[in-house]
Design a protein around this motif. Sequence first.
Motif, mmCIF file in Angstrom:
data_model
loop_
_atom_site.group_PDB
_atom_site.id
_atom_site.type_symbol
_atom_site.label_atom_id
_atom_site.label_comp_id
_atom_site.label_asym_id
_atom_site.label_seq_id
_atom_site.Cartn_x
_atom_site.Cartn_y
_atom_site.Cartn_z
ATOM 1 N N TYR A 31 0.829 -1.212 0.000
ATOM 2 C CA TYR A 31 0.000 0.000 0.000
ATOM 3 C C TYR A 31 0.861 1.260 0.000
ATOM 4 C CZ TYR A 31 -3.267 -3.472 1.943
ATOM 5 O OH TYR A 31 -4.048 -4.587 2.171
ATOM 6 N N PRO A 32 0.778 2.122 -0.984
ATOM 7 C CA PRO A 32 -0.119 2.144 -2.145
ATOM 8 C C PRO A 32 0.489 1.525 -3.397
ATOM 9 C CG PRO A 32 0.980 4.239 -2.002
ATOM 10 C CD PRO A 32 1.521 3.385 -0.866
ATOM 11 N N GLY A 33 1.348 0.523 -3.211
ATOM 12 C CA GLY A 33 2.077 -0.070 -4.315
ATOM 13 C C GLY A 33 1.338 -1.153 -5.067
ATOM 14 N N HIS A 34 2.020 -2.295 -5.271
ATOM 15 C CA HIS A 34 1.527 -3.306 -6.193
ATOM 16 C C HIS A 34 0.141 -3.844 -5.828
ATOM 17 C CE1 HIS A 34 5.241 -3.056 -8.187
ATOM 18 N NE2 HIS A 34 5.944 -3.916 -7.467
ATOM 19 N N HIS A 35 -0.088 -4.080 -4.543
ATOM 20 C CA HIS A 35 -1.393 -4.626 -4.157
ATOM 21 C C HIS A 35 -2.515 -3.661 -4.537
ATOM 22 C CE1 HIS A 35 -4.475 -6.726 -1.902
ATOM 23 N NE2 HIS A 35 -4.719 -5.647 -1.184
ATOM 24 N N VAL A 36 -2.353 -2.398 -4.197
ATOM 25 C CA VAL A 36 -3.383 -1.405 -4.514
ATOM 26 C C VAL A 36 -3.537 -1.259 -6.028
ATOM 27 C CG1 VAL A 36 -4.004 1.038 -4.323
ATOM 28 C CG2 VAL A 36 -3.076 -0.165 -2.342
ATOM 29 N N TYR A 37 -2.432 -1.219 -6.756
ATOM 30 C CA TYR A 37 -2.476 -1.094 -8.219
ATOM 31 C C TYR A 37 -3.311 -2.215 -8.832
ATOM 32 C CZ TYR A 37 -0.559 -0.867 -13.032
ATOM 33 O OH TYR A 37 -0.401 -0.778 -14.393
ATOM 34 N N SER A 44 5.281 3.674 -9.622
ATOM 35 C CA SER A 44 4.286 4.132 -8.646
ATOM 36 C C SER A 44 4.514 3.492 -7.289
ATOM 37 C CB SER A 44 2.875 3.817 -9.155
ATOM 38 O OG SER A 44 2.683 2.429 -9.332
ATOM 39 N N ALA A 45 4.951 2.239 -7.263
ATOM 40 C CA ALA A 45 5.209 1.564 -5.989
ATOM 41 C C ALA A 45 6.362 2.218 -5.246
ATOM 42 C CB ALA A 45 5.494 0.087 -6.231
ATOM 43 N N ASN A 46 7.398 2.623 -5.980
ATOM 44 C CA ASN A 46 8.523 3.295 -5.318
ATOM 45 C C ASN A 46 8.159 4.703 -4.864
ATOM 46 O OD1 ASN A 46 10.459 1.336 -5.150
ATOM 47 N ND2 ASN A 46 11.843 2.226 -6.668
ATOM 48 N N TYR A 47 7.477 5.447 -5.729
ATOM 49 C CA TYR A 47 7.071 6.797 -5.319
ATOM 50 C C TYR A 47 6.050 6.742 -4.189
ATOM 51 C CZ TYR A 47 5.027 11.407 -5.209
ATOM 52 O OH TYR A 47 4.552 12.624 -4.760
#
Length: 436
Positions: free
Chosen positions: A257-263, A296-299
């Motif tokens: 969160y808010p990385g791969h799972h949320v994406y 997006s996961a890193n940011y």
Amino acid sequence: MRALLAMVASAALAACATTGESLATDTGMDAIADDYVLLQLTIGEKESGYIDAYYGPDVVRNRAVSDAAGQSLPQLSARALALRDRAAGLLRTSGGERSLEQRRARFLVAQLTAAITRLQMLQGAKLSFQDEAQGLFGVRPETPALSSFDPVIAEVDRLVPGSGPLWQRVDAFKKQFDIPADRLKPVMDAAIAECRSRTLARIAMPAGERFELALVTDKPWSGYNYYQGDYHSKIEVNTDLPVRLDRAIDLGCHEGYPGHHVYNVLLERDLVKGRGWREYAVYPLYSPQSLIAEGSANYGIDLAFPGDDAVAFNTRVLAPLAGLPTADVARFVALNQMTEKLTSARYTVASRLLAGDITEAEAADLLQKYQLESPERAAQSIRFIKTYRSYIINYGLGQDMVRAHVEAAGANQEAKWRRMEQILSEPTLPEDLLAH
């Protein structure tokens, strides 16, 4: 954003032949999407790890297995070329330039360009690091001269004074923040819970979304999210090397969160279930989608923990939970932020290693000097580079591009989160990030 790339438009090429029978009975976008899913799954039968996630019907997966048994790589390339030509034809007739239908068509063309590139590589094509990245991920990274990073190395040297090689001093300082193995699970649980709480305060998630956390070994990566569908992820953390304190928040945000799972959850909710766009039920790893996912996961780490929030949470919660000292946490985080300036040096080392210009031993030496890694961590980095090749650009370059796009919304945190949610829940390509 640093001027690290030149975007390359995904243009359609005329196909000389078609192979494989279409799953669909019409010739519109949905028919192309159905054939796209089947094609990607069929390629995945030819290369282990090509498909990162699939949660569509089993009948399509079974069809892919049978198709793969009867079709060669050149035949799959012809299918991909023909399908891209069909998608490009709809691209010219699918509405306004920024309409969702237009963006859907552009997404399919870009993803198929990547599939064509990967099939060429599987057939033995030798591409330069930059050409490979351009073909697979839709961007052309720079590979800066390593000497250009010497000023950053000098900054780190001042932050971690002493004798001996700089990487040794940095590693010795960081080791005091290695999370003991018996504390890692509760520390990771606490970090993920905080990442989740901060994200759900900004982004509405569907009821029942969930994840499982597993500690694993013998992997080329530090963490991985295996999306299962139905709003469910399996998050794995590699423990081959000690996990350091800062990585708890990093992995919790990046993989969760808010990385791969949320994406993946938002794509499933809004596009697969919400719009019936079944192409998003398959995620080929070597595609422009990965630059969006990793960037997006890193940011998302900085978005969820702005300013000194990471220092405060590490000091107040995670370090005590891990039984680690708190006095130097701020310095530890500052050091990690400074070494992020060295990220693109990894592209240069990787490009030279993959081209055969340097040996693995020489690459390890360069990673110790310009990534300030221990021999053990340099070896793990080389294993990752050899496995995933130009994929490494998605972390740093992707993060830079997402950051520039999100922060163009201004200083207001709510506005930033809205932009982030748009990236995660719409048919976003790398070139879209340049439209501020």
